[in-house]
Design a protein around this motif. Structure first.
Motif, PDB file in Angstrom:
ATOM      1  N   ILE A  80       0.835  -1.195   0.000  1.00  0.00           N
ATOM      2  CA  ILE A  80       0.000   0.000   0.000  1.00  0.00           C
ATOM      3  C   ILE A  80       0.874   1.251   0.000  1.00  0.00           C
ATOM      4  O   ILE A  80       0.630   2.199  -0.759  1.00  0.00           O
ATOM      5  N   LEU A 158      -4.077  -0.672  -5.819  1.00  0.00           N
ATOM      6  CA  LEU A 158      -5.263  -0.758  -4.971  1.00  0.00           C
ATOM      7  C   LEU A 158      -6.507  -1.146  -5.771  1.00  0.00           C
ATOM      8  O   LEU A 158      -7.458  -1.696  -5.221  1.00  0.00           O
ATOM      9  N   TRP A 234      -0.956   2.549   7.758  1.00  0.00           N
ATOM     10  CA  TRP A 234      -1.796   2.306   6.580  1.00  0.00           C
ATOM     11  C   TRP A 234      -2.287   0.865   6.503  1.00  0.00           C
ATOM     12  O   TRP A 234      -2.740   0.401   5.455  1.00  0.00           O
ATOM     13  N   THR A 237      -5.871   0.356   5.154  1.00  0.00           N
ATOM     14  CA  THR A 237      -6.207   1.083   3.931  1.00  0.00           C
ATOM     15  C   THR A 237      -6.760   0.164   2.850  1.00  0.00           C
ATOM     16  O   THR A 237      -6.282  -0.957   2.656  1.00  0.00           O
ATOM     17  N   THR A 238      -7.778   0.675   2.156  1.00  0.00           N
ATOM     18  CA  THR A 238      -8.372  -0.084   1.064  1.00  0.00           C
ATOM     19  C   THR A 238      -9.121   0.900   0.170  1.00  0.00           C
ATOM     20  O   THR A 238      -8.994   2.112   0.309  1.00  0.00           O
TER      21      THR A 238
END
Length: 356
Positions: A80, A158, A234, A237-238
């Motif tokens: 990420i 992502l 992070w 995170t997505t």
């Protein structure tokens, strides 16, 4: 104000073995003795400060002991950062990922060390704290969140790492499952809370990059406090519903008139209890104006945010209860879980309870 401490007992790293490995794999790391200290505030992943002469870096690894499935995925967080840093420089630059557990006892990654001020429960002693400063910090937090949610993720990794369709339905059912796996006692009203969330998932078609752990002590500011110069942690995170990110941020945005256990359940109250910080309502309204997003369903997102936070705290308490960590900071987190669950339930009945 020094931001590191000596490494806590039981969380030490093998300095020589780690030094030799890093010097082989990070070209900028010079020869010399490796000095290791620890960043003290994290209650989940462990974060260490590495220094060889003038060279500095940060190492992140999972907590010691068994961890929940899919949690604390160091390779995912490293990937990420590789993806985010080039388009969002506030995120630190990653240097190296290693799955070699012989080095620190788990997979880990190393990233750049940023310099600035991280605010948690206190301001630096030398800083003059005014309502104007606190308002300015609030505005910066809104600005950066809107900026993050405006990034184009379509050409990044992502896009293939995430599944935004049905995001909130999966989140609700997934976090209910996490709670059930980490449960240590029955909490009154949880089944009612579960059913309310399942029944009130908003229909949404928008998806953005979300940090999902966006809070003041994950941010670093310039010495004059006018800019955010770093954003950390992070792991969660997505690509998903941006209002879930806003809700999660507000779950951590503790105010002076909040219930005492919300303010001090994890230790000293955060600095957001100072006069001048935006209320949650003000923060949400400022976000809505800047982003152009409709925030009419924030009752759901705030309810889910406090429930999700309760599950995270429960997972930490589960590790303590089962002897997987001896950190006495976690001994009474079960009371925090109860408080968060009850607060989430109150919001389902009256959104003004959460200051929305």
């Amino acid at each position: 104000m020094k931001d590191t401490i000596p490494v806590r007992g039981g969380e030490e790293l093998h300095e020589e073995r780690l030094r030799d490995y890093l010097q082989q794999h990070i070209a900028t790391m010079p020869a010399g003795d490796l000095h290791i200290e620890q960043f003290p505030n994290g209650k989940s992943n462990l974060t260490y400060f590495l220094r060889v002469g003038e060279w500095e870096a940060v190492l992140r690894r999972p907590p010691f002991g068994p961890v929940p499935p899919k949690a604390h995925d160091m390779q995912r967080e490293f990937t990420i950062l590789q993806t985010i840093h080039p388009i969002f420089p506030i995120a630190p630059k990653p240097y190296l990922f290693s799955s070699d557990e012989s080095l620190v006892g788990s997979p880990f990654f190393v990233m750049e060390r940023r310099r600035g001020i991280v605010l948690d429960t206190e301001f630096p002693d030398e800083m003059i704290v005014t309502p104007t400063l606190c308002r300015q910090l609030s505005e910066t937090m809104v600005d950066v969140l809107v900026q993050l949610h405006g990034l184009d993720y379509g050409h990044t990794k992502l896009a293939t790492m995430s599944k935004p369709d049905g995001f909130m339905e999966r989140q609700v059912h997934g976090w209910i499952g996490r709670y059930e796996r980490a449960k240590t006692s029955d909490v009154t009203g949880t089944e009612r809370l579960f059913q309310w969330m399942i029944n009130h998932v908003p229909a949404t078609s928008e998806a953005t990059i979300i940090h999902y752990d966006y809070k003041l002590n994950n941010a670093m500011f310039s010495p004059d406090m006018k800019q955010m110069v770093g954003l950390f942690d992070w792991e969660m995170t997505t690509v998903g519903d941006p209002l879930a990110d806003l809700g999660a941020a507000m779950g951590y945005w503790v105010l002076r008139d909040d219930p005492e256990l919300l303010k001090s359940g994890l230790g000293k109250p955060p600095v957001t209890v100072h006069e001048g910080f935006m209320t949650r309502r003000e923060f949400i309204e400022a976000y809505a104006v800047q982003s152009g997003r409709d925030v009419k369903h924030m009752q759901f997102y705030m309810t889910f945010a406090y429930f999700k936070l309760a599950v995270i705290v429960q997972q930490i308490y589960f590790r303590f209860k089962n002897g997987q960590t001896a950190d006495n900071r976690f001994a009474h987190l079960d009371q925090m879980v109860i408080s968060l669950m009850q607060y989430a339930l109150q919001i389902t009945e009256d959104s003004t309870v959460g200051g929305i």
